[in-house]
Enzyme design. Structure first.
Site, PDB file in Angstrom:
ATOM      1  N   GLU A   1      -1.075   0.851 -11.328  1.00 19.81           N
ATOM      2  CA  GLU A   1      -1.288  -0.412 -10.608  1.00 19.81           C
ATOM      3  C   GLU A   1      -2.688  -0.499 -10.045  1.00 19.81           C
ATOM      4  OE1 GLU A   1       1.572  -0.722  -7.388  1.00 19.81           O
ATOM      5  OE2 GLU A   1       1.540   1.421  -7.034  1.00 19.81           O
TER       6      GLU A   1
ATOM      7  N   CYS B   1       7.226  -2.536 -14.063  1.00 11.75           N
ATOM      8  CA  CYS B   1       8.132  -2.930 -12.982  1.00 11.75           C
ATOM      9  C   CYS B   1       7.515  -4.005 -12.098  1.00 11.75           C
ATOM     10  CB  CYS B   1       8.560  -1.727 -12.158  1.00 11.75           C
ATOM     11  SG  CYS B   1       7.181  -0.871 -11.413  1.00 11.75           S
TER      12      CYS B   1
ATOM     13  N   HIS C   1       6.090  -9.486  -0.878  1.00 11.46           N
ATOM     14  CA  HIS C   1       7.391  -8.811  -0.955  1.00 11.46           C
ATOM     15  C   HIS C   1       8.563  -9.669  -0.513  1.00 11.46           C
ATOM     16  CE1 HIS C   1       5.008  -5.306  -1.905  1.00 11.46           C
ATOM     17  NE2 HIS C   1       6.074  -4.986  -2.608  1.00 11.46           N
TER      18      HIS C   1
ATOM     19  N   ASP D   1       0.276  -5.371  -8.217  1.00 15.65           N
ATOM     20  CA  ASP D   1      -0.970  -4.829  -7.672  1.00 15.65           C
ATOM     21  C   ASP D   1      -2.056  -4.760  -8.738  1.00 15.65           C
ATOM     22  OD1 ASP D   1      -0.566  -4.421  -4.919  1.00 15.65           O
ATOM     23  OD2 ASP D   1       0.815  -2.788  -5.375  1.00 15.65           O
TER      24      ASP D   1
END
Ligand code: PEP
Ligand code: MG
Length: 573
Positions: free
Chosen positions: A432, A503, A190, A456
């Protein structure tokens, strides 16, 4: 001597600045007996007063740069620093036992921390965290060790760290931090994702940056090629200054696409949306011509603080984003905590495999008060724009049904209380987890949309931790295994008349864009900085022409083969 380190290019662009090392200071404390107890008390008091001055400075700076809510945490720390319940026992330990100040402080603080942490009371557990933080500062001052403080940086720097947590990254001062490099991490950790939305270059997973780079050394970061040049020769600096100028000129050139609709050369319109973490990120979305928000990672609202955000705070954040997007779609993802995104104040037990653990929707379905507060805030904000709600980490149909049922229950409650809620909210899910991709045909009957979370989805399909640079070669978005799953999801959505977006970071990648267009993806959501390059690419591609190669691509043997084919066939200038 100059050196070149290689890592993973996590955010494109070039930065040239001095290194600022962010490292945990060594605060080891030994017990000693002091001869002059009075002098030791005075030394302790001086450290308290120095810590107070530092914290006041940090609080004022945080208030100015980050807003009053982020400064609250330092206000709480200042209260601890002036609390006689903590300070008196420390002084007593010095005067009665002859203990050195560092040791007396540590022992007393540890006693309170253990006591507060064992209480079944959230407020007291937060106080324990405050005491721990403040004690660190006081001991550092007693030992004369510096605590690096990235929020106080006041000159242009490149951060060098072992790792940066998402909340460290959120607190970086965008004006002065020109880039960062870390020893660990992958392209989809992240902090890397945030670097892209902050539009600062980053190279992660260098393994040795902390060992090789000293504070103040001149560093060049090449965020595209994943290179870190330490102490470069003047000629190399000049060369990179030119490259940097060329990159900036390229960005300026792309500005002509800001208001252009995203339509392929053969007339297929898709939505190019952005991923955001905070309401402030909307600025970048609008500047880069985002046609919507495909992923609002709401967990950042919960991070970098010491208690849960209230319904009112959340309502204000969601309403701000919806209003600023003026009726364009805004997909808000409910809390996705866990993995590399921690909330220390929830005090969850440490897990062996946090990415496979009690996280995201799993946690929300159990901690219902917290989840329902978020759902209410979202529902109340829904009348201010075009809201779509999305649940993360859905593995089974029951999870989706339960989450949706709670949303509908809160909607009914609000309406009974006389609060207006939009009737047009779409409810969708992230795909995901491989189980949900495989079962997409079943899910498609009940959801309004899918958004494929490849960060993921790839780590779970390839069984390769997205944070671990040693297995980062398995982050293979173009592996036919991944492409086949993506096709299943898009086809399943279309069969039921639903839309499918993506996304995950893959949606903004140069090589993935033609493939995804060919497979019929409806919405591409990415870091704001990737929108204009993506649009300029799509304008030149023909969906029909690419789709004729879908079967051939999906039958290829390796990711490498797919990439070479796409580059050669669709990306040759
Ligand atoms: C993903 O997993 O692809 C995703 C978009 O969510 P996050 O990166 O926040 O896990
Ligand atoms: Mg995810």
């Amino acid at each position: 001597m100059s050196k070149i380190l290689t890592g993973i290019g996590a955010s494109a662009g070039i930065a040239i600045a001095k290194a600022f090392r962010l490292e945990e200071p060594n605060l080891h404390v030994d017990k000693k007996e002091v001869a002059d107890k009075e002098a030791e008390v005075q030394r302790f008091e001086a450290a308290i007063s120095q810590s107070t001055t530092e914290l006041q400075k940090i609080r004022d700076h945080a208030k100015e740069e980050l807003g009053a809510d982020k400064a609250d945490i330092f206000e709480a720390h200042l209260l601890v620093l002036s609390d006689p319940e903590l300070l008196t026992p420390v002084k007593e330990k010095i005067t009665q036992e002859g203990a050195n100040a560092e040791f007396a402080m540590k022992e007393t603080a540890d006693m309170f921390v253990t006591m507060f942490e064992s209480m079944d009371n959230e407020y007291m557990r937060e106080r324990a965290a405050d005491i721990r933080d403040v004690t660190k500062r006081v001991i550092a001052n007693l030992l004369d060790v510096e605590i690096p403080n990235p929020s106080m940086i006041a000159e242009e720097v490149i951060i060098v760290a072992e790792d940066l947590t998402p909340s460290d990254t959120a607190q970086l001062n965008r004006q002065f931090v020109k880039g960062f490099t870390t020893n660990i991490g992958g392209r989809t950790s992240h902090s890397a994702i945030m670097a892209r939305s902050m539009e600062i270059p980053a190279v992660v997973g260098t393994k040795t940056a902390m060992a090789e780079i000293e504070n103040g050394t001149l560093v060049i970061l090449d965020g595209k090629d994943g290179k870190v040049l330490v102490n470069p020769e003047p000629a190399v600096v000049k060369d990179y200054e030119e490259k940097k100028a060329a990159h900036e000129a390229y960005k300026a050139e792309l500005a002509k696409f800001v208001d252009v609709p995203t339509v392929s050369a053969d007339g297929r319109q898709v939505e190019l949306a952005a991923n955001i973490g905070t309401p402030e990120d909307v600025n970048g979305v609008l500047e880069n011509g985002g046609e919507g928000i495909g992923l609002y990672r709401t967990e950042f609202l919960y991070m970098g603080r010491d208690q849960l955000p209230t319904e009112e705070e959340q309502f204000t954040a969601y309403k701000t984003v919806l209003e600023r997007m003026e009726g364009k779609p805004v997909v808000v993802r409910t809390l996705d905590i866990g993995g590399d995104k921690e909330l220390p104040y929830l005090d969850l037990p440490k897990e062996m495999n946090p990415f496979l653990g009690f996280r995201a929707i799993r946690l929300c379905l159990e901690m219902q008060d917290m989840f329902r507060t978020q759902l209410r805030a979202l529902l109340r904000a829904s009348t201010f724009g075009n809201l779509k709600v999305m649940f993360p980490m859905i593995a089974t149909l029951e999870e989706f049904r339960q989450a949706k049922a709670m949303l509908l229950e809160e909607k009914t409650k609000l309406e009974q209380e006389g609060t207006a809620v939009s009737d047009a909210i779409e409810v969708g899910m992230m795909v995901e987890i491989p189980s949900s991709a495989v079962m997409a045909d079943v899910f498609a009957k009940e959801v309004d949309f899918f958004s494929i979370g490849t960060n993921d989805l790839i780590q779970y399909t390839m069984a390769a931790d997205r944070m671990n640079e040693r297995v980062s070669y398995l982050y293979q978005p173009y592996n036919p295994a991944i492409l086949r799953l993506i096709k299943m999801v898009i086809d399943a959505a279309h069969k039921e008349g639903k839309w499918a977006g993506m996304c995950g970071e893959m949606a903004g990648s140069e090589v993935a864009i033609p493939i995804l267009l060919g497979l019929g993806l409806d919405e591409f959501s990415m870091s704001a900085s990737s929108i204009l390059p993506a649009r300029s690419a799509i304008l030149h591609l023909s969906q029909k022409e690419i789709s004729e190669f879908n079967e051939q691509i999906l039958r290829m043997d390796t990711a490498e083969e797919v990439e070479a084919f796409v580059r050669n066939k669709f990306l040759k200038k």
